[in-house]
Motif scaffolding. Structure first.
Motif, PDB file in Angstrom:
ATOM      1  N   LEU A 218     -37.250  14.865   9.133  1.00 16.23           N
ATOM      2  CA  LEU A 218     -37.706  14.492   7.800  1.00 16.23           C
ATOM      3  C   LEU A 218     -39.156  14.881   7.535  1.00 16.23           C
ATOM      4  O   LEU A 218     -39.616  14.800   6.404  1.00 16.23           O
TER       5      LEU A 218
ATOM      6  N   ARG B 290     -33.085  10.441  -0.079  1.00 18.29           N
ATOM      7  CA  ARG B 290     -33.590  11.811  -0.177  1.00 18.29           C
ATOM      8  C   ARG B 290     -32.881  12.491  -1.332  1.00 18.29           C
ATOM      9  O   ARG B 290     -31.686  12.298  -1.559  1.00 18.29           O
TER      10      ARG B 290
ATOM     11  N   ILE C 261     -38.358  12.625   0.024  1.00 18.85           N
ATOM     12  CA  ILE C 261     -38.014  11.270   0.420  1.00 18.85           C
ATOM     13  C   ILE C 261     -38.549  10.315  -0.647  1.00 18.85           C
ATOM     14  O   ILE C 261     -39.665  10.477  -1.130  1.00 18.85           O
TER      15      ILE C 261
END
Length: 100
Positions: free
Chosen positions: A96, A55, A4
């Motif tokens: 995530l 990302r 990320i």
């Protein structure tokens, strides 16, 4: 798993310089969302730039991504890139999360 990245966008010459490129930038954003690259984006308040959550496999991929932004190509925005490892998240962002 992709990493990320927080992309901190600034407008060195002010928002008036980016306005002529805004629609092309928004089209670029839509393309990146469709490709699954972007997670969130929006303007700063006051309007001195924006923040994008992306990302990507690595920083080099993000740098290539930024090169395609119409703001970058027009020279009206500057990007600061911060890689981010989300070790805690809200439940809806659990996908995530990475191990601490």
């Amino acid at each position: 798993m992709a990493n990320i990245f927080v992309l901190d966008v600034t407008y060195p010459a002010g928002p008036e310089a980016v306005d002529p490129h805004l629609e092309a930038h928004r089209a670029w954003l839509r393309e990146q969302y469709a490709a699954g690259t972007l997670l969130a984006s929006g303007r700063k308040e006051p309007r001195t730039g924006g923040i994008i959550l992306a990302r990507a496999a690595d920083r080099a991929s993000v740098e290539r991504l930024i090169e395609g932004d119409p703001f970058t190509r027009a020279g009206v925005a500057a990007y600061a890139i911060t890689e981010f490892a989300p070790t805690m998240t809200a439940p809806e962002l659990e996908h995530l999360r990475v191990e601490a």
